[in-house]
Write an enzyme that holds these catalytic residues in place. Structure first.
Site, PDB file in Angstrom:
ATOM      1  N   LYS A 170       0.862  -1.185   0.000  1.00 52.76           N
ATOM      2  CA  LYS A 170       0.000   0.000   0.000  1.00 52.76           C
ATOM      3  C   LYS A 170       0.892   1.227   0.000  1.00 52.76           C
ATOM      4  O   LYS A 170       1.766   1.362   0.861  1.00 52.76           O
ATOM      5  CB  LYS A 170      -0.872  -0.005   1.250  1.00 52.76           C
ATOM      6  N   LYS A 172       1.067   5.084   0.675  1.00 53.38           N
ATOM      7  CA  LYS A 172       0.413   6.258   1.255  1.00 53.38           C
ATOM      8  C   LYS A 172       0.862   7.479   0.465  1.00 53.38           C
ATOM      9  O   LYS A 172       2.043   7.822   0.443  1.00 53.38           O
ATOM     10  CB  LYS A 172       0.818   6.406   2.726  1.00 53.38           C
ATOM     11  N   ASN A 249     -11.655   4.391   4.418  1.00 55.02           N
ATOM     12  CA  ASN A 249     -11.637   4.281   5.883  1.00 55.02           C
ATOM     13  C   ASN A 249     -12.092   5.588   6.516  1.00 55.02           C
ATOM     14  O   ASN A 249     -12.063   5.730   7.736  1.00 55.02           O
ATOM     15  CB  ASN A 249     -10.238   3.945   6.400  1.00 55.02           C
ATOM     16  N   HIS A 300      -8.335  -1.501   9.040  1.00 51.68           N
ATOM     17  CA  HIS A 300      -7.624  -0.225   8.980  1.00 51.68           C
ATOM     18  C   HIS A 300      -6.640  -0.090  10.134  1.00 51.68           C
ATOM     19  O   HIS A 300      -6.855  -0.630  11.217  1.00 51.68           O
ATOM     20  CB  HIS A 300      -8.637   0.923   9.048  1.00 51.68           C
ATOM     21  N   HIS A 329       0.705   0.129  10.707  1.00 45.38           N
ATOM     22  CA  HIS A 329       1.912   0.977  10.755  1.00 45.38           C
ATOM     23  C   HIS A 329       3.005   0.291  11.566  1.00 45.38           C
ATOM     24  O   HIS A 329       4.096   0.813  11.713  1.00 45.38           O
ATOM     25  CB  HIS A 329       1.609   2.307  11.467  1.00 45.38           C
TER      26      HIS A 329
HETATM   27 MG    MG Z   1      -6.836   5.447   4.358  1.00 46.89          MG
END
Ligand code: MG
Length: 411
Positions: A170, A172, A249, A300, A329
């Site tokens: 993913k 960001k 999310n 999430h 994270h």
């Molecule tokens: Mg998001």
């Protein structure tokens, strides 16, 4: 079993490096508040919430009169005691309810000698898959290099894949102009054939930018495009014209919004957050609605230490329709506050805790160390970027104008 006391402690735990996002940055550490709820049988249940400080610690302490004598088994009554849906317009306690629910589930599980997932329907998997969750990064205090260019990003992803076994990546985004981030995203696709990808610019693209980005990745192996633009109607407009599943999310984080998305589909996939939704059980309920209406489900991450990660693992364990890797994270942290140190990934997955309750306990020395660090450093604003004093986020965002310029080292 009756609740006798509640205690909240704010800690700050270092990250390997400051992580950039569209609203600013995680400034090289996470600030979290650990919640401990004591019961009259001597057990202590654990919870966790994002952010903190004296205000958060006082807010939890102020709930002590509501919680004193409450039976941790009575979770629906707890919901109305803490976060009655109409009173919540004034009290806004959903995230606090979540932390208290985690602790109550932990107490009940310990009391019965069963893991939390056994209280939620039982596990359908023994481990939960995670995505690599790649951020643009400032240079880290420990010598980790900046992550800005496609080559740097691929090298970073390659190291994470080698260390943890990720097969989903993913990115960001919402940090640099979309053309640069598109180049980075396609570089990941080239570097990891067979792996899956997802892109999340935290809603800051204009509709035109979101449509262009979406069209430009249609040929890739995408899980989804996450919150490319602001709002459920914005997602719906992108979804109509782009052949990539849309995820959120941000705008489906309660049952009213989920109902709106069922009636007028904007998101194909909902990322469930055990904190934003007000607890693990709310997420399980929401996943049931998603199953009925063929809405995909993912997990999430709002930035977690080991207690919150445990809630995500128990949630991921019990959802039959979890067809996407979860986000965390966690692998960007330099340490954790749980006994035994940070949980480990194997083949891109983390084992679901099997001990009673949440299955994690606090390392008292680590909690003391990072509570002290919080007292020293204090908090930081999520919506500011330490590399750009005076900047604040807009929607659509004004991004770092020149992706060719190296990111500055911060203090
Ligand atoms: Mg998001």
């Amino acid at each position: 079993m009756r609740i006798t006391a509640i205690r909240a402690t704010t800690v700050t735990v270092p990250l390997e490096a400051p992580l950039l996002h569209s609203n600013g940055a995680h400034w090289g550490r996470f600030v979290r508040t650990l919640v401990e709820i004591e019961a009259d049988n001597g057990l202590v249940g654990l919870g966790e919430m994002g952010g903190g400080g004296e205000g958060a610690e006082a807010a939890f302490a102020a709930l002590a009169p509501h919680l004193a004598g409450h039976d941790p088994f009575e979770l629906e009554a707890l919901r109305f005691k803490i976060a009655n849906p109409t009173a919540s317009l004034y009290n806004n306690r959903t995230q606090m309810l979540a932390a208290i629910e985690f602790a109550c589930l932990d107490l009940v599980g310990q009391h019965l000698g069963v893991p939390v997932h056994d209280l939620l329907g039982g596990r359908v998997r023994d481990s939960v898959p995670f995505a690599s969750y790649l951020f643009y990064r400032y240079p880290g205090a420990g010598g980790s290099p900046e992550v800005r260019t496609p080559d740097q990003l691929v090298e970073h992803a390659r190291a994470l894949k080698a260390a943890h076994g990720f097969t989903v990546h993913k990115l960001k985004g919402g940090v640099f102009p979309p053309a640069h981030e598109l180049e980075c995203y396609r570089a990941l696709a080239d570097a990891f054939p067979g792996d899956r990808l997802r892109y999340d610019p935290n809603s800051v693209l204009s509709l035109d930018e979101g449509l262009r980005f979406g069209k430009a990745i249609e040929d890739l192996d995408n899980d989804y495009l996450e919150d490319p633009v602001l709002g459920l109607e914005g997602l719906r407009l992108v979804r109509e014209r782009v052949n990539v599943p849309l995820a959120t999310n941000t705008v489906v984080v309660n049952f009213e919004q989920l109902a709106a998305n069922v009636l007028r589909r904007g998101a194909d996939v909902v990322l469930l957050d055990t904190t934003f939704w007000g607890g693990i059980r709310a997420c399980v309920k929401a996943a049931g609605v998603c199953e009925t209406f063929q809405i995909g489900v993912a997990v999430h991450s709002s930035g977690e230490l080991g207690v919150q990660l445990a809630t995500m693992l128990h949630l991921g364990a019990v959802l039959p329709n979890l067809t996407y890797a979860a986000d965390a994270h966690y692998h960007h942290l330099a340490d954790d506050v749980i006994e035994g140190g940070p949980m480990a990934y194997a083949d891109g997955r983390i084992a679901v805790p099997s001990g009673p309750g949440l299955g994690v306990r606090l390392d008292r020395d680590k909690v003391a160390e990072y509570a002290e660090l919080y007292k020293e450093l204090g908090g930081y604003p999520y919506d500011r970027d330490p590399g750009r004093p005076g900047w604040y986020p807009l929607v659509p965002n004004d991004r770092w104008a020149d992706p060719a310029a190296p990111l500055p080292a911060l203090d």
